[in-house]
Design a protein around this motif. Structure first.
Motif, PDB file in Angstrom:
ATOM      1  N   THR A 123       0.827  -1.208   0.000  1.00 55.89           N
ATOM      2  CA  THR A 123       0.000   0.000   0.000  1.00 55.89           C
ATOM      3  C   THR A 123       0.858   1.254   0.000  1.00 55.89           C
ATOM      4  N   GLU A 124       1.992   1.205   0.724  1.00 60.28           N
ATOM      5  CA  GLU A 124       2.869   2.383   0.785  1.00 60.28           C
ATOM      6  C   GLU A 124       3.419   2.718  -0.596  1.00 60.28           C
ATOM      7  N   GLN A 125       3.679   1.700  -1.402  1.00 60.92           N
ATOM      8  CA  GLN A 125       4.195   1.942  -2.745  1.00 60.92           C
ATOM      9  C   GLN A 125       3.130   2.588  -3.630  1.00 60.92           C
ATOM     10  N   VAL A 126       1.917   2.098  -3.546  1.00 65.25           N
ATOM     11  CA  VAL A 126       0.822   2.703  -4.313  1.00 65.25           C
ATOM     12  C   VAL A 126       0.621   4.145  -3.875  1.00 65.25           C
ATOM     13  N   ASP A 127       0.691   4.393  -2.571  1.00 63.11           N
ATOM     14  CA  ASP A 127       0.528   5.755  -2.059  1.00 63.11           C
ATOM     15  C   ASP A 127       1.620   6.686  -2.579  1.00 63.11           C
ATOM     16  N   ARG A 128       2.874   6.196  -2.659  1.00 57.60           N
ATOM     17  CA  ARG A 128       3.967   7.024  -3.195  1.00 57.60           C
ATOM     18  C   ARG A 128       3.723   7.344  -4.663  1.00 57.60           C
ATOM     19  N   VAL A 129       3.248   6.361  -5.411  1.00 60.12           N
ATOM     20  CA  VAL A 129       2.932   6.588  -6.827  1.00 60.12           C
ATOM     21  C   VAL A 129       1.903   7.722  -6.952  1.00 60.12           C
ATOM     22  N   LEU A 130       0.876   7.693  -6.121  1.00 60.32           N
ATOM     23  CA  LEU A 130      -0.178   8.703  -6.180  1.00 60.32           C
ATOM     24  C   LEU A 130       0.304  10.064  -5.675  1.00 60.32           C
TER      25      LEU A 130
END
Length: 200
Positions: free
Chosen positions: A23-30
């Motif tokens: 989830t942290e990776q998806v959040d960084r992408v966003l």
């Protein structure tokens, strides 16, 4: 990863391993996506994140029975992505923003816009997403939604009329065996063919 390495190694990934994406990776992408330039700081973008197996399956189920869509071999690999993000743009957000006092226009006349910046700015956000994915050690692919299915996608996920999905970004851990893209069949044009200095 160095920025030049991110740019040089970025490619469209068409098959993914089953490992989940943090989830942290998806959040960084966003978080990086919303750092893209946007006219008048209109921020006329939104991102529909499908990151559960149920939501991802719900997206792909919309295309069952579409022979043209299912005939594409690349789709089998794309269905392995654990995360799909639908970037959406809002023309209305830009027209409203430029009718505000600090912009000098008093109405929302679309004719003043030389290009659809709402789509262009959202596309720049997508490019930042694709670069961030590489920096995270992941893979991604940007692809379109067939126009004949747009209303189904809107209805299935409650996308408001003001927002236009401009495509889909699949994200996951790259796997081998995915469909080869056009760069495997075409060469990159030389710089002297695409760069014009002073005049065409």
């Amino acid at each position: 990863m160095e920025f030049q390495d991110v740019v040089r190694t970025r490619r469209m990934v068409r098959r993914y391993r089953p490992d989940p994406v943090a989830t942290e990776q998806v959040d960084r992408v966003l978080r990086n996506a919303v750092r893209a330039p946007n006219a008048g700081f209109s921020q006329g973008w939104s991102f529909l994140v499908l990151d559960t197996p149920e939501d991802v399956a719900r997206y792909w189920d919309l295309f069952v029975g579409d022979e043209e869509w299912e005939a594409d071999g690349w789709l089998r690999g794309m269905r392995t992505a654990p995360v799909l993000i639908l970037p959406c743009s809002s023309k209305a957000a830009y027209l409203r923003r430029y009718a505000e006092g600090d912009k000098g226009w008093t109405d929302e006349d679309e004719a003043r816009w030389p290009m659809p910046y709402w789509h262009m700015d959202t596309a720049m956000a997508v490019m930042l997403m694709l670069q961030t994915v590489v920096d995270e050690g992941l893979g991604a692919c940007y692809f379109g939604i067939p126009p004949r299915h747009e209303s189904e996608v809107r209805a299935a996920f409650g996308i408001p009329e003001e927002w236009d999905p401009i495509g889909v970004v699949s994200i996951g851990h790259p796997d081998t065996g995915g469909s080869q893209g056009s760069p495997s069949r075409r060469t990159r044009k030389p710089m002297e063919e695409v760069v014009h200095r002073g005049r065409w």
